[in-house]
Design a protein around this motif. Structure first.
Motif, PDB file in Angstrom:
ATOM      1  N   LEU A  48      34.778  35.871  33.764  1.00 38.43           N
ATOM      2  CA  LEU A  48      35.744  36.184  34.551  1.00 38.43           C
ATOM      3  C   LEU A  48      36.605  36.857  33.618  1.00 38.43           C
ATOM      4  CD1 LEU A  48      34.836  34.200  36.848  1.00 38.43           C
ATOM      5  CD2 LEU A  48      36.848  34.087  38.111  1.00 38.43           C
ATOM      6  N   HIS A  50      39.055  40.671  33.302  1.00 37.71           N
ATOM      7  CA  HIS A  50      40.070  41.615  33.409  1.00 37.71           C
ATOM      8  C   HIS A  50      40.270  42.612  31.753  1.00 37.71           C
ATOM      9  CE1 HIS A  50      43.181  45.227  34.498  1.00 37.71           C
ATOM     10  NE2 HIS A  50      43.306  45.403  34.074  1.00 37.71           N
ATOM     11  N   PHE A  58      36.229  46.417  34.366  1.00 38.88           N
ATOM     12  CA  PHE A  58      35.829  44.945  34.606  1.00 38.88           C
ATOM     13  C   PHE A  58      36.693  44.491  35.302  1.00 38.88           C
ATOM     14  CE2 PHE A  58      32.518  46.604  32.314  1.00 38.88           C
ATOM     15  CZ  PHE A  58      31.080  46.677  33.339  1.00 38.88           C
ATOM     16  N   SER A  60      37.515  40.830  38.314  1.00 36.35           N
ATOM     17  CA  SER A  60      36.381  39.426  38.498  1.00 36.35           C
ATOM     18  C   SER A  60      37.517  39.098  39.974  1.00 36.35           C
ATOM     19  CB  SER A  60      36.358  38.491  37.867  1.00 36.35           C
ATOM     20  OG  SER A  60      35.926  38.629  36.609  1.00 36.35           O
ATOM     21  N   ASP A 107      40.898  40.836  41.797  1.00 37.89           N
ATOM     22  CA  ASP A 107      41.403  41.251  40.291  1.00 37.89           C
ATOM     23  C   ASP A 107      42.435  39.714  39.979  1.00 37.89           C
ATOM     24  OD1 ASP A 107      41.758  42.217  37.424  1.00 37.89           O
ATOM     25  OD2 ASP A 107      43.225  43.534  38.521  1.00 37.89           O
ATOM     26  N   GLN A 118      38.520  38.239  28.752  1.00 38.50           N
ATOM     27  CA  GLN A 118      37.802  37.549  29.831  1.00 38.50           C
ATOM     28  C   GLN A 118      37.619  36.073  29.020  1.00 38.50           C
ATOM     29  OE1 GLN A 118      33.690  39.134  28.304  1.00 38.50           O
ATOM     30  NE2 GLN A 118      33.069  38.639  30.453  1.00 38.50           N
ATOM     31  N   VAL A 137      32.332  40.384  39.830  1.00 39.91           N
ATOM     32  CA  VAL A 137      33.094  41.028  38.280  1.00 39.91           C
ATOM     33  C   VAL A 137      32.125  42.829  38.555  1.00 39.91           C
ATOM     34  CG1 VAL A 137      30.996  40.751  37.008  1.00 39.91           C
ATOM     35  CG2 VAL A 137      33.087  42.143  36.300  1.00 39.91           C
ATOM     36  N   GLY A 148      28.903  46.258  40.998  1.00 37.27           N
ATOM     37  CA  GLY A 148      29.290  44.561  40.429  1.00 37.27           C
ATOM     38  C   GLY A 148      28.082  43.736  40.760  1.00 37.27           C
TER      39      GLY A 148
END
Length: 196
Positions: A48, A50, A58, A60, A107, A118, A137, A148
């Motif tokens: 997971l 950002h 990316f 999640s 997010d 991450q 994701v 995703g």
């Protein structure tokens, strides 16, 4: 005639004002996950984040469903960034869940934990084995649109033990795609992993 028809359509449009309500993030803190209690199961969501990369941003999302007819008030998240020097650097959040309800955290790494990294999210509860958890994701800044994939949920009681092997099928790397591999330790002990 065209102008009149357009005028008639515009006069029949109804406007309704709505109030947009933002999701209030759960209270957070810092601390290491405690050792698992007897018969307790932890759920792990690895990868997971950002994260801004060369191919986009990316993010999640995580959803949890409580299908039981009673509330679960002891759900606790532990988010550990890959950059953490120890488990004590984990970010925590309490996420109570009413009976027959769900919660979605969009997010989750940034909006709940205030991180742009991450890592791994660990879900703890006496009823963790009874909730349904889904994580995804997404690349949100690709010119072709958002895309995703699902992130698998790993149960602490179903991981490989010492000397055991896990076989993964469908791994791919070519000019148009590749597979990311996340290795998650689930026992709270140092491990050595060999990949072939």
């Amino acid at each position: 005639w065209v102008s009149q028809a357009l005028g008639d359509r515009l006069s029949s449009i109804n406007v309704t004002k709505v109030t947009v309500v933002d999701t209030v993030p759960p209270p957070t803190g810092t601390g290491a996950p405690p050792p698992l209690k007897a018969n307790e199961v932890a759920l792990f969501l690895s990868g997971l984040g950002h994260v801004q990369s060369s191919v986009g941003l990316f993010i999640s999302d995580v959803s949890i469903v409580n299908p039981a007819n009673r509330a679960i008030d002891d759900i606790r998240f532990f988010y550990t960034p890959t950059t953490a020097s120890s488990l004590s650097d984990s970010k925590t959040a309490d996420v109570p869940l009413a009976s027959s309800r769900s919660v979605t955290l969009g997010d989750v790494v940034k909006t709940t934990f205030g991180q742009e990294t991450q890592g791994t999210l660990q879900l703890r509860s006496a009823d963790a084995a009874r909730v349904a958890v889904n994580a995804s994701v997404f690349n949100t800044s690709n010119a072709a649109g958002t895309y995703g994939t699902a992130i698998p949920v790993v149960r602490s009681d179903r991981a490989a033990g010492p000397g055991q092997s896990i076989v993964l099928t469908g791994l791919r790397r070519d000019a148009s795609s590749y597979t990311n591999l996340y290795i998650q330790e689930v026992s709270g002990q140092p491990v050595t992993v060999q990949t072939e």
